[in-house]
Write a protein that holds these residues in place. Structure first.
Motif, mmCIF file in Angstrom:
data_model
loop_
_atom_site.group_PDB
_atom_site.id
_atom_site.type_symbol
_atom_site.label_atom_id
_atom_site.label_comp_id
_atom_site.label_asym_id
_atom_site.label_seq_id
_atom_site.Cartn_x
_atom_site.Cartn_y
_atom_site.Cartn_z
ATOM 1 N N ALA A 198 -13.212 -9.163 -44.800
ATOM 2 C CA ALA A 198 -11.851 -9.608 -44.486
ATOM 3 C C ALA A 198 -11.778 -11.121 -44.281
ATOM 4 O O ALA A 198 -10.692 -11.678 -44.183
ATOM 5 C CB ALA A 198 -11.355 -8.899 -43.224
ATOM 6 N N GLY A 199 -12.938 -11.748 -44.201
ATOM 7 C CA GLY A 199 -12.958 -13.192 -43.982
ATOM 8 C C GLY A 199 -12.699 -13.587 -42.540
ATOM 9 O O GLY A 199 -12.351 -14.734 -42.269
ATOM 10 N N THR A 200 -12.860 -12.657 -41.611
ATOM 11 C CA THR A 200 -12.576 -12.951 -40.202
ATOM 12 C C THR A 200 -13.832 -13.165 -39.368
ATOM 13 O O THR A 200 -13.727 -13.537 -38.200
ATOM 14 C CB THR A 200 -11.749 -11.817 -39.566
ATOM 15 N N ALA A 201 -15.005 -12.930 -39.946
ATOM 16 C CA ALA A 201 -16.247 -13.103 -39.196
ATOM 17 C C ALA A 201 -16.551 -14.594 -39.046
ATOM 18 O O ALA A 201 -16.513 -15.327 -40.030
ATOM 19 C CB ALA A 201 -17.406 -12.407 -39.899
ATOM 20 N N PRO A 202 -16.838 -15.038 -37.828
ATOM 21 C CA PRO A 202 -17.209 -16.438 -37.656
ATOM 22 C C PRO A 202 -18.572 -16.701 -38.299
ATOM 23 O O PRO A 202 -19.357 -15.759 -38.493
ATOM 24 C CB PRO A 202 -17.261 -16.625 -36.138
ATOM 25 N N ALA A 247 -15.654 -7.300 -41.186
ATOM 26 C CA ALA A 247 -15.202 -8.650 -40.823
ATOM 27 C C ALA A 247 -15.569 -9.659 -41.905
ATOM 28 O O ALA A 247 -14.762 -10.541 -42.240
ATOM 29 C CB ALA A 247 -15.800 -9.057 -39.474
ATOM 30 N N GLN A 248 -16.763 -9.530 -42.464
ATOM 31 C CA GLN A 248 -17.170 -10.433 -43.543
ATOM 32 C C GLN A 248 -16.243 -10.274 -44.743
ATOM 33 O O GLN A 248 -15.794 -11.252 -45.321
ATOM 34 C CB GLN A 248 -18.622 -10.160 -43.967
ATOM 35 N N ALA A 254 -21.556 -15.110 -36.540
ATOM 36 C CA ALA A 254 -21.276 -13.736 -36.121
ATOM 37 C C ALA A 254 -22.544 -12.976 -35.736
ATOM 38 O O ALA A 254 -22.569 -12.297 -34.708
ATOM 39 C CB ALA A 254 -20.529 -12.984 -37.222
#
Length: 83
Positions: free
Chosen positions: A54-58, A51-52, A61
């Motif tokens: 891909a840039g999708t982790a808030p 996720a990190q 997180a």
């Protein structure tokens, strides 16, 4: 030993070691291992890394995942008892 291993892995994978908060990651995996199951710890760390990358982790997180692990443990105790 752990710092040296982290540096070697970062070099091998092309990751800036300054971006790795090893202590936070170790705390996360400890909480998941105890709150969910030991095999869930490396899986969670891997998924967080995906996720990190891909840039999708808030931004929060890790905190969310720690909270989820705690909630999982409480829900398991409530549904299954202290068995």
């Amino acid at each position: 030993m752990l710092a040296e291993w982290t540096a070697l892995v970062c070099a091998e994978l092309g990751v800036d070691p300054e971006r790795v908060d090893r202590d936070v990651l170790l705390d996360l995996t400890k909480e998941v291992a105890h709150g969910v199951a030991r095999p869930a710890a490396p899986l969670t760390a891997y998924l967080l890394g995906l996720a990190q990358g891909a840039g999708t982790a808030p931004p929060d997180a890790v905190e969310r995942l720690v909270r989820m692990a705690g909630d999982w443990e409480r829900a398991s105790v409530e549904t299954m008892g202290d068995a």
